[in-house]
Design an enzyme around this catalytic site. Structure first.
Site, short mmCIF file in Angstrom:
data_model
loop_
_atom_site.label_atom_id
_atom_site.label_comp_id
_atom_site.label_asym_id
_atom_site.label_seq_id
_atom_site.Cartn_x
_atom_site.Cartn_y
_atom_site.Cartn_z
N ARG A 17 0.84 -1.22 0.00
CA ARG A 17 0.00 0.00 0.00
C ARG A 17 0.87 1.26 0.00
O ARG A 17 0.95 1.98 -0.97
CB ARG A 17 -0.95 -0.02 1.21
CG ARG A 17 -2.06 1.01 1.14
CD ARG A 17 -1.66 2.41 1.57
NE ARG A 17 -1.12 2.44 2.93
CZ ARG A 17 -0.54 3.52 3.45
NH1 ARG A 17 -0.40 4.63 2.73
NH2 ARG A 17 -0.04 3.49 4.67
N ASP A 18 1.58 1.50 1.10
CA ASP A 18 2.35 2.74 1.21
C ASP A 18 3.47 2.77 0.18
O ASP A 18 3.81 3.82 -0.36
CB ASP A 18 2.93 2.86 2.63
CG ASP A 18 3.11 4.30 3.07
OD1 ASP A 18 2.96 5.20 2.23
OD2 ASP A 18 3.43 4.53 4.25
N HIS A 211 9.07 7.01 8.15
CA HIS A 211 9.66 7.14 6.82
C HIS A 211 11.13 7.51 7.06
O HIS A 211 11.46 8.12 8.08
CB HIS A 211 8.92 8.19 6.00
CG HIS A 211 7.59 7.69 5.50
ND1 HIS A 211 7.36 7.30 4.22
CD2 HIS A 211 6.42 7.48 6.16
CE1 HIS A 211 6.11 6.88 4.08
NE2 HIS A 211 5.51 6.98 5.25
N CYS A 242 4.43 9.52 0.60
CA CYS A 242 3.05 9.99 0.52
C CYS A 242 2.99 11.00 -0.62
O CYS A 242 3.68 12.02 -0.58
CB CYS A 242 2.62 10.65 1.84
SG CYS A 242 0.96 11.37 1.74
P1 HMG Z 1 -12.84 14.35 -2.84
O1 HMG Z 1 -12.36 14.47 -4.25
O2 HMG Z 1 -12.56 15.49 -1.93
O3 HMG Z 1 -14.41 14.26 -2.82
O4 HMG Z 1 -12.17 13.03 -2.25
P2 HMG Z 1 -15.54 13.18 -2.73
O5 HMG Z 1 -15.56 12.51 -1.40
O6 HMG Z 1 -16.75 13.93 -3.11
O7 HMG Z 1 -15.27 12.12 -3.87
C1 HMG Z 1 -14.95 12.45 -5.21
C2 HMG Z 1 -15.12 11.23 -6.10
O8 HMG Z 1 -14.39 10.12 -5.56
C3 HMG Z 1 -16.56 10.77 -6.21
O9 HMG Z 1 -16.69 10.16 -7.47
C4 HMG Z 1 -16.64 9.69 -5.14
O10 HMG Z 1 -17.66 8.75 -5.41
C5 HMG Z 1 -15.28 9.04 -5.27
P3 HMG Z 1 -17.32 10.95 -8.74
O11 HMG Z 1 -18.69 11.34 -8.30
O12 HMG Z 1 -16.43 12.16 -8.95
O13 HMG Z 1 -17.23 9.97 -9.84
N1 HMG Z 1 -14.84 8.41 -4.03
C6 HMG Z 1 -14.31 7.18 -3.96
N2 HMG Z 1 -14.03 6.26 -4.92
C7 HMG Z 1 -13.48 5.11 -4.48
N3 HMG Z 1 -13.17 4.84 -3.19
C8 HMG Z 1 -13.42 5.74 -2.24
C9 HMG Z 1 -14.01 6.97 -2.61
N4 HMG Z 1 -14.39 8.06 -1.92
C10 HMG Z 1 -14.89 8.94 -2.79
N5 HMG Z 1 -13.11 5.46 -0.98
C11 HMG Z 1 -11.20 11.47 -0.69
C12 HMG Z 1 -12.03 12.75 -0.87
C13 HMG Z 1 -10.95 11.27 0.77
C14 HMG Z 1 -12.00 10.31 -1.27
C15 HMG Z 1 -9.87 11.64 -1.49
O14 HMG Z 1 -9.26 12.81 -1.06
C16 HMG Z 1 -8.92 10.49 -1.32
O15 HMG Z 1 -9.20 9.37 -1.76
N6 HMG Z 1 -7.75 10.75 -0.69
C17 HMG Z 1 -6.78 9.70 -0.42
C18 HMG Z 1 -5.39 10.20 -0.63
C19 HMG Z 1 -4.41 9.12 -0.30
O16 HMG Z 1 -4.68 7.94 -0.48
N7 HMG Z 1 -3.21 9.53 0.19
C20 HMG Z 1 -2.17 8.60 0.52
C21 HMG Z 1 -2.49 7.76 1.69
S1 HMG Z 1 -2.16 8.53 3.23
C22 HMG Z 1 -0.51 8.17 3.55
O17 HMG Z 1 0.18 7.69 2.71
C23 HMG Z 1 0.02 8.43 4.91
C24 HMG Z 1 0.23 7.14 5.72
O18 HMG Z 1 1.12 6.25 5.09
C25 HMG Z 1 0.78 7.51 7.10
C26 HMG Z 1 1.97 8.50 6.98
O19 HMG Z 1 3.05 8.08 6.55
O20 HMG Z 1 1.75 9.66 7.33
C27 HMG Z 1 -1.09 6.40 5.93
MG MG Z 2 3.32 6.35 5.26
#
Ligand code: HMG
Ligand code: MG
Length: 317
Positions: A17-18, A211, A242
Protein backbone atom coordinates in the site's frame (compact mmCIF):
# COMPACT_ATOMS: atom_id res chain seq x y z
CA UNK A 1 19.77 2.31 26.95
CA UNK A 2 18.93 -1.13 25.54
CA UNK A 3 17.25 -2.18 28.74
CA UNK A 4 13.64 -3.37 29.11
CA UNK A 5 13.41 -4.38 25.46
CA UNK A 6 10.38 -6.49 24.50
CA UNK A 7 10.72 -10.19 23.64
CA UNK A 8 8.51 -9.87 20.56
CA UNK A 9 7.70 -7.08 18.13
CA UNK A 10 4.82 -7.05 15.67
CA UNK A 11 5.97 -5.94 12.22
CA UNK A 12 3.24 -4.49 10.00
CA UNK A 13 4.17 -4.72 6.33
CA UNK A 14 2.82 -1.70 4.44
CA UNK A 15 4.78 -2.04 1.17
CA UNK A 16 1.89 -3.17 -1.05
CA UNK A 17 0.00 0.00 0.00
CA UNK A 18 2.35 2.74 1.21
CA UNK A 19 5.14 1.51 -1.04
CA UNK A 20 3.22 1.09 -4.26
CA UNK A 21 0.94 4.15 -3.92
CA UNK A 22 3.90 6.37 -4.68
CA UNK A 23 5.00 4.58 -7.86
CA UNK A 24 4.12 6.47 -11.02
CA UNK A 25 4.41 3.47 -13.35
CA UNK A 26 1.27 1.38 -12.95
CA UNK A 27 2.04 -2.06 -11.54
CA UNK A 28 -0.13 -4.92 -12.85
CA UNK A 29 -2.56 -6.50 -10.38
CA UNK A 30 -0.94 -9.91 -10.97
CA UNK A 31 2.45 -8.53 -9.88
CA UNK A 32 0.93 -6.96 -6.75
CA UNK A 33 -0.65 -10.32 -5.95
CA UNK A 34 2.66 -12.12 -6.54
CA UNK A 35 4.43 -9.75 -4.14
CA UNK A 36 1.77 -9.99 -1.40
CA UNK A 37 1.70 -13.79 -1.62
CA UNK A 38 5.51 -13.89 -1.37
CA UNK A 39 5.44 -11.55 1.66
CA UNK A 40 2.97 -13.90 3.32
CA UNK A 41 5.55 -16.69 3.08
CA UNK A 42 8.16 -14.79 5.11
CA UNK A 43 6.54 -15.11 8.53
CA UNK A 44 4.99 -11.62 8.39
CA UNK A 45 1.54 -11.87 9.96
CA UNK A 46 0.19 -8.37 9.26
CA UNK A 47 0.09 -7.05 5.70
CA UNK A 48 -1.64 -3.91 4.43
CA UNK A 49 -2.48 -5.08 0.95
CA UNK A 50 -3.94 -2.01 -0.79
CA UNK A 51 -6.08 1.08 -0.31
CA UNK A 52 -9.72 1.76 -1.13
CA UNK A 53 -9.36 5.49 -1.70
CA UNK A 54 -10.51 7.52 -4.70
CA UNK A 55 -8.81 6.16 -7.85
CA UNK A 56 -8.60 9.76 -9.06
CA UNK A 57 -6.33 10.52 -6.13
CA UNK A 58 -4.29 7.29 -6.16
CA UNK A 59 -4.56 5.67 -9.61
CA UNK A 60 -1.91 3.07 -8.74
CA UNK A 61 -4.24 1.28 -6.30
CA UNK A 62 -7.43 1.51 -8.36
CA UNK A 63 -7.34 -2.29 -8.66
CA UNK A 64 -7.48 -2.76 -4.87
CA UNK A 65 -10.63 -4.84 -4.84
CA UNK A 66 -9.38 -7.17 -7.58
CA UNK A 67 -6.12 -7.66 -5.67
CA UNK A 68 -7.89 -8.23 -2.35
CA UNK A 69 -10.32 -10.74 -3.81
CA UNK A 70 -7.72 -12.69 -5.79
CA UNK A 71 -4.82 -13.15 -3.37
CA UNK A 72 -4.53 -16.51 -1.67
CA UNK A 73 -3.03 -16.21 1.79
CA UNK A 74 -2.65 -18.53 4.78
CA UNK A 75 -5.50 -18.22 7.32
CA UNK A 76 -3.28 -16.72 10.02
CA UNK A 77 -2.33 -13.60 8.03
CA UNK A 78 -4.15 -10.44 9.11
CA UNK A 79 -4.82 -8.34 6.01
CA UNK A 80 -5.94 -4.73 6.03
CA UNK A 81 -6.53 -1.90 3.59
CA UNK A 82 -6.44 1.88 3.85
CA UNK A 83 -9.96 3.33 3.95
CA UNK A 84 -10.89 7.06 3.97
CA UNK A 85 -14.70 6.86 4.16
CA UNK A 86 -17.74 4.60 3.98
CA UNK A 87 -17.26 3.95 0.24
CA UNK A 88 -13.83 2.53 1.01
CA UNK A 89 -15.14 0.68 4.05
CA UNK A 90 -17.76 -1.15 2.00
CA UNK A 91 -15.03 -2.35 -0.36
CA UNK A 92 -12.97 -3.64 2.57
CA UNK A 93 -16.07 -5.45 3.82
CA UNK A 94 -16.71 -6.94 0.38
CA UNK A 95 -13.12 -8.17 0.37
CA UNK A 96 -13.71 -9.74 3.82
CA UNK A 97 -10.69 -8.03 5.37
CA UNK A 98 -10.51 -8.53 9.16
CA UNK A 99 -8.92 -5.12 9.74
CA UNK A 100 -9.27 -1.65 8.25
CA UNK A 101 -6.75 1.17 8.37
CA UNK A 102 -8.33 4.61 8.50
CA UNK A 103 -6.19 7.74 8.36
CA UNK A 104 -6.12 11.42 9.15
CA UNK A 105 -3.61 14.20 9.75
CA UNK A 106 -2.45 16.11 12.81
CA UNK A 107 -2.41 19.38 10.85
CA UNK A 108 -5.08 21.20 8.86
CA UNK A 109 -2.82 21.86 5.88
CA UNK A 110 -1.79 18.20 5.40
CA UNK A 111 -5.39 17.12 5.94
CA UNK A 112 -6.59 19.39 3.12
CA UNK A 113 -3.86 18.22 0.75
CA UNK A 114 -4.31 14.52 1.51
CA UNK A 115 -8.07 14.11 1.83
CA UNK A 116 -9.51 17.51 0.93
CA UNK A 117 -11.08 17.80 4.39
CA UNK A 118 -10.55 19.67 7.64
CA UNK A 119 -9.55 17.73 10.76
CA UNK A 120 -13.08 18.11 12.20
CA UNK A 121 -14.70 16.87 9.01
CA UNK A 122 -12.27 13.94 8.81
CA UNK A 123 -13.05 12.97 12.41
CA UNK A 124 -16.78 12.97 11.75
CA UNK A 125 -16.37 10.80 8.61
CA UNK A 126 -14.07 8.41 10.50
CA UNK A 127 -16.52 8.17 13.40
CA UNK A 128 -19.09 6.70 10.98
CA UNK A 129 -16.53 4.29 9.54
CA UNK A 130 -15.40 3.15 13.00
CA UNK A 131 -19.00 2.60 14.11
CA UNK A 132 -19.75 0.44 11.08
CA UNK A 133 -16.47 -1.49 11.39
CA UNK A 134 -17.12 -2.23 15.05
CA UNK A 135 -20.63 -3.48 14.23
CA UNK A 136 -18.97 -5.91 11.81
CA UNK A 137 -16.32 -6.91 14.41
CA UNK A 138 -13.45 -5.50 12.40
CA UNK A 139 -10.27 -4.28 14.02
CA UNK A 140 -9.59 -0.59 13.35
CA UNK A 141 -6.14 0.91 13.10
CA UNK A 142 -5.78 4.63 12.44
CA UNK A 143 -2.77 6.37 10.96
CA UNK A 144 -2.18 9.81 12.35
CA UNK A 145 0.06 11.58 9.83
CA UNK A 146 2.66 14.32 10.35
CA UNK A 147 2.81 13.84 14.14
CA UNK A 148 6.35 15.27 14.36
CA UNK A 149 6.57 17.72 11.49
CA UNK A 150 4.27 18.82 8.68
CA UNK A 151 5.68 19.76 5.26
CA UNK A 152 3.26 22.72 5.19
CA UNK A 153 3.03 23.84 8.84
CA UNK A 154 6.41 22.85 10.32
CA UNK A 155 6.90 21.23 13.77
CA UNK A 156 3.70 19.87 15.32
CA UNK A 157 2.83 20.41 19.00
CA UNK A 158 2.59 17.24 21.10
CA UNK A 159 -0.64 18.53 22.66
CA UNK A 160 -2.30 18.59 19.22
CA UNK A 161 -1.29 14.97 18.59
CA UNK A 162 -2.39 13.94 22.08
CA UNK A 163 -5.83 15.56 21.72
CA UNK A 164 -6.54 13.86 18.38
CA UNK A 165 -5.18 10.51 19.62
CA UNK A 166 -7.39 10.59 22.71
CA UNK A 167 -10.39 11.42 20.53
CA UNK A 168 -9.62 8.50 18.20
CA UNK A 169 -9.34 6.07 21.12
CA UNK A 170 -12.65 7.35 22.53
CA UNK A 171 -14.26 6.68 19.12
CA UNK A 172 -13.17 3.03 19.33
CA UNK A 173 -9.89 2.89 17.38
CA UNK A 174 -7.87 -0.16 18.46
CA UNK A 175 -4.44 1.09 17.43
CA UNK A 176 -2.99 4.44 16.38
CA UNK A 177 -0.04 4.33 14.01
CA UNK A 178 1.85 7.52 14.84
CA UNK A 179 3.27 8.48 11.48
CA UNK A 180 6.43 10.41 10.72
CA UNK A 181 5.24 11.15 7.19
CA UNK A 182 8.28 13.16 6.09
CA UNK A 183 10.91 11.41 8.22
CA UNK A 184 11.64 14.35 10.51
CA UNK A 185 11.58 12.56 13.88
CA UNK A 186 14.64 11.99 16.04
CA UNK A 187 15.02 9.72 19.10
CA UNK A 188 14.43 12.67 21.42
CA UNK A 189 11.17 13.73 19.77
CA UNK A 190 10.01 10.10 19.62
CA UNK A 191 10.63 9.58 23.36
CA UNK A 192 8.97 12.88 24.18
CA UNK A 193 5.85 12.13 22.12
CA UNK A 194 5.40 8.55 23.39
CA UNK A 195 6.04 9.50 27.01
CA UNK A 196 3.38 12.21 26.84
CA UNK A 197 0.83 10.15 24.94
CA UNK A 198 1.15 7.15 27.27
CA UNK A 199 0.06 9.30 30.21
CA UNK A 200 -3.49 8.70 28.91
CA UNK A 201 -3.18 5.97 26.25
CA UNK A 202 -1.90 2.42 26.77
CA UNK A 203 1.35 1.94 24.87
CA UNK A 204 -0.09 -1.28 23.39
CA UNK A 205 -2.57 0.88 21.47
CA UNK A 206 0.25 2.80 19.80
CA UNK A 207 2.38 1.84 16.80
CA UNK A 208 5.16 3.74 15.06
CA UNK A 209 5.26 4.35 11.30
CA UNK A 210 8.56 5.82 10.17
CA UNK A 211 9.66 7.14 6.82
CA UNK A 212 13.43 7.20 6.39
CA UNK A 213 13.94 10.54 4.64
CA UNK A 214 16.86 11.62 6.81
CA UNK A 215 18.19 8.19 7.77
CA UNK A 216 16.84 8.34 11.34
CA UNK A 217 14.16 5.64 11.10
CA UNK A 218 16.17 2.87 12.78
CA UNK A 219 17.40 4.97 15.70
CA UNK A 220 13.83 6.14 16.12
CA UNK A 221 12.74 2.49 16.36
CA UNK A 222 15.25 2.05 19.18
CA UNK A 223 13.76 5.06 20.95
CA UNK A 224 10.28 3.66 20.40
CA UNK A 225 11.30 0.30 21.87
CA UNK A 226 12.76 2.07 24.89
CA UNK A 227 9.45 3.89 25.33
CA UNK A 228 7.54 0.59 25.32
CA UNK A 229 6.20 0.44 21.75
CA UNK A 230 5.98 -3.08 20.32
CA UNK A 231 4.38 -2.52 16.90
CA UNK A 232 6.34 -1.02 14.00
CA UNK A 233 5.43 -0.50 10.35
CA UNK A 234 7.84 -1.10 7.52
CA UNK A 235 7.85 -1.54 3.77
CA UNK A 236 9.71 -4.15 1.76
CA UNK A 237 12.90 -2.71 0.29
CA UNK A 238 12.03 0.71 1.74
CA UNK A 239 9.49 1.48 -0.98
CA UNK A 240 7.11 4.31 -0.31
CA UNK A 241 6.15 7.87 0.41
CA UNK A 242 3.05 9.99 0.52
CA UNK A 243 2.15 11.66 -2.80
CA UNK A 244 0.52 14.51 -0.82
CA UNK A 245 3.56 15.25 1.37
CA UNK A 246 6.46 16.81 -0.54
CA UNK A 247 9.76 15.41 0.67
CA UNK A 248 8.28 12.16 1.98
CA UNK A 249 10.78 9.45 1.06
CA UNK A 250 10.45 5.70 1.39
CA UNK A 251 9.31 3.91 4.52
CA UNK A 252 11.68 2.21 6.90
CA UNK A 253 12.71 -0.98 5.04
CA UNK A 254 11.27 -4.19 6.49
CA UNK A 255 14.60 -6.03 6.16
CA UNK A 256 16.45 -3.25 8.03
CA UNK A 257 13.86 -3.30 10.82
CA UNK A 258 13.90 -7.09 11.16
CA UNK A 259 17.72 -7.19 11.09
CA UNK A 260 17.90 -4.63 13.91
CA UNK A 261 15.25 -6.37 16.01
CA UNK A 262 16.86 -9.81 15.65
CA UNK A 263 20.25 -8.36 16.53
CA UNK A 264 18.70 -7.12 19.79
CA UNK A 265 17.35 -10.59 20.55
CA UNK A 266 13.77 -9.53 19.77
CA UNK A 267 11.66 -12.13 17.98
CA UNK A 268 9.53 -11.16 14.98
CA UNK A 269 8.70 -14.54 13.44
CA UNK A 270 10.04 -13.20 10.14
CA UNK A 271 12.66 -14.97 8.03
CA UNK A 272 15.20 -12.37 6.87
CA UNK A 273 16.41 -14.47 3.92
CA UNK A 274 12.86 -14.79 2.61
CA UNK A 275 12.44 -11.02 2.95
CA UNK A 276 15.45 -10.54 0.71
CA UNK A 277 13.79 -12.72 -1.93
CA UNK A 278 10.69 -10.47 -1.65
CA UNK A 279 12.84 -7.33 -1.90
CA UNK A 280 14.42 -8.74 -5.04
CA UNK A 281 10.97 -9.55 -6.42
CA UNK A 282 9.79 -5.99 -5.69
CA UNK A 283 12.84 -4.61 -7.53
CA UNK A 284 12.15 -6.89 -10.49
CA UNK A 285 8.50 -5.83 -10.62
CA UNK A 286 9.35 -2.12 -10.39
CA UNK A 287 12.40 -2.41 -12.65
CA UNK A 288 14.60 -0.41 -10.30
CA UNK A 289 16.74 -0.67 -7.20
CA UNK A 290 15.11 -0.03 -3.83
CA UNK A 291 16.79 1.91 -1.03
CA UNK A 292 16.67 -0.74 1.75
CA UNK A 293 20.23 -0.96 3.12
CA UNK A 294 20.18 -4.63 4.20
CA UNK A 295 18.61 -5.56 0.85
CA UNK A 296 21.30 -3.69 -1.08
CA UNK A 297 24.07 -5.26 0.94
CA UNK A 298 22.61 -8.78 0.67
CA UNK A 299 22.07 -8.52 -3.09
CA UNK A 300 25.46 -6.96 -3.69
CA UNK A 301 27.19 -9.73 -1.75
CA UNK A 302 25.40 -12.61 -3.40
CA UNK A 303 24.04 -11.62 -6.75
CA UNK A 304 25.45 -8.43 -8.11
CA UNK A 305 28.56 -7.12 -9.77
CA UNK A 306 29.27 -3.57 -10.74
CA UNK A 307 28.74 -2.89 -14.44
CA UNK A 308 31.15 -0.80 -16.48
CA UNK A 309 28.87 2.22 -16.04
CA UNK A 310 29.28 1.93 -12.30
CA UNK A 311 25.68 0.87 -11.79
CA UNK A 312 25.08 -2.36 -9.93
CA UNK A 313 23.65 -5.08 -12.12
CA UNK A 314 22.16 -8.43 -11.17
CA UNK A 315 23.95 -11.41 -12.64
CA UNK A 316 21.89 -14.26 -11.23
CA UNK A 317 18.20 -15.24 -10.94
P1 HMG B 1 -12.84 14.35 -2.84
O1 HMG B 1 -12.36 14.47 -4.25
O2 HMG B 1 -12.56 15.49 -1.93
O3 HMG B 1 -14.41 14.26 -2.82
O4 HMG B 1 -12.17 13.03 -2.25
P2 HMG B 1 -15.54 13.18 -2.73
O5 HMG B 1 -15.56 12.51 -1.40
O6 HMG B 1 -16.75 13.93 -3.11
O7 HMG B 1 -15.27 12.12 -3.87
C1 HMG B 1 -14.95 12.45 -5.21
C2 HMG B 1 -15.12 11.23 -6.10
O8 HMG B 1 -14.39 10.12 -5.56
C3 HMG B 1 -16.56 10.77 -6.21
O9 HMG B 1 -16.69 10.16 -7.47
C4 HMG B 1 -16.64 9.69 -5.14
O10 HMG B 1 -17.66 8.75 -5.41
C5 HMG B 1 -15.28 9.04 -5.27
P3 HMG B 1 -17.32 10.95 -8.74
O11 HMG B 1 -18.69 11.34 -8.30
O12 HMG B 1 -16.43 12.16 -8.95
O13 HMG B 1 -17.23 9.97 -9.84
N1 HMG B 1 -14.84 8.41 -4.03
C6 HMG B 1 -14.31 7.18 -3.96
N2 HMG B 1 -14.03 6.26 -4.92
C7 HMG B 1 -13.48 5.11 -4.48
N3 HMG B 1 -13.17 4.84 -3.19
C8 HMG B 1 -13.42 5.74 -2.24
C9 HMG B 1 -14.01 6.97 -2.61
N4 HMG B 1 -14.39 8.06 -1.92
C10 HMG B 1 -14.89 8.94 -2.79
N5 HMG B 1 -13.11 5.46 -0.98
C11 HMG B 1 -11.20 11.47 -0.69
C12 HMG B 1 -12.03 12.75 -0.87
C13 HMG B 1 -10.95 11.27 0.77
C14 HMG B 1 -12.00 10.31 -1.27
C15 HMG B 1 -9.87 11.64 -1.49
O14 HMG B 1 -9.26 12.81 -1.06
C16 HMG B 1 -8.92 10.49 -1.32
O15 HMG B 1 -9.20 9.37 -1.76
N6 HMG B 1 -7.75 10.75 -0.69
C17 HMG B 1 -6.78 9.70 -0.42
C18 HMG B 1 -5.39 10.20 -0.63
C19 HMG B 1 -4.41 9.12 -0.30
O16 HMG B 1 -4.68 7.94 -0.48
N7 HMG B 1 -3.21 9.53 0.19
C20 HMG B 1 -2.17 8.60 0.52
C21 HMG B 1 -2.49 7.76 1.69
S1 HMG B 1 -2.16 8.53 3.23
C22 HMG B 1 -0.51 8.17 3.55
O17 HMG B 1 0.18 7.69 2.71
C23 HMG B 1 0.02 8.43 4.91
C24 HMG B 1 0.23 7.14 5.72
O18 HMG B 1 1.12 6.25 5.09
C25 HMG B 1 0.78 7.51 7.10
C26 HMG B 1 1.97 8.50 6.98
O19 HMG B 1 3.05 8.08 6.55
O20 HMG B 1 1.75 9.66 7.33
C27 HMG B 1 -1.09 6.40 5.93
MG1 MG C 1 3.32 6.35 5.26
Amino acid sequence: MLENLPEYVKVVEVGPRDGLQNEEQLVAACDKIRLIEALAQTGLKHIEITSFVSPKWIPQLADGLEVAQTIKLPQDIVTSALVPNLIGYEKAKLAKLPEIAIFMSATEAHSQKNINKSIASALSTLAEVIERAKKNSKRVRCYLSVVFECPYEGPVAVKKVADISEKLISLGVDEIALSDTIGAATPKTVLNLINQLTEKINHRQLALHFHDTRGTALVNVLAGLEAGITTFDASIGGMGGCPYAPGAAGNLATEDLVYLLHSLGIATGVDLEKLITCGHLAETILGKQLPGRYLRSALTKTNEQPSKSGNVRLITQ
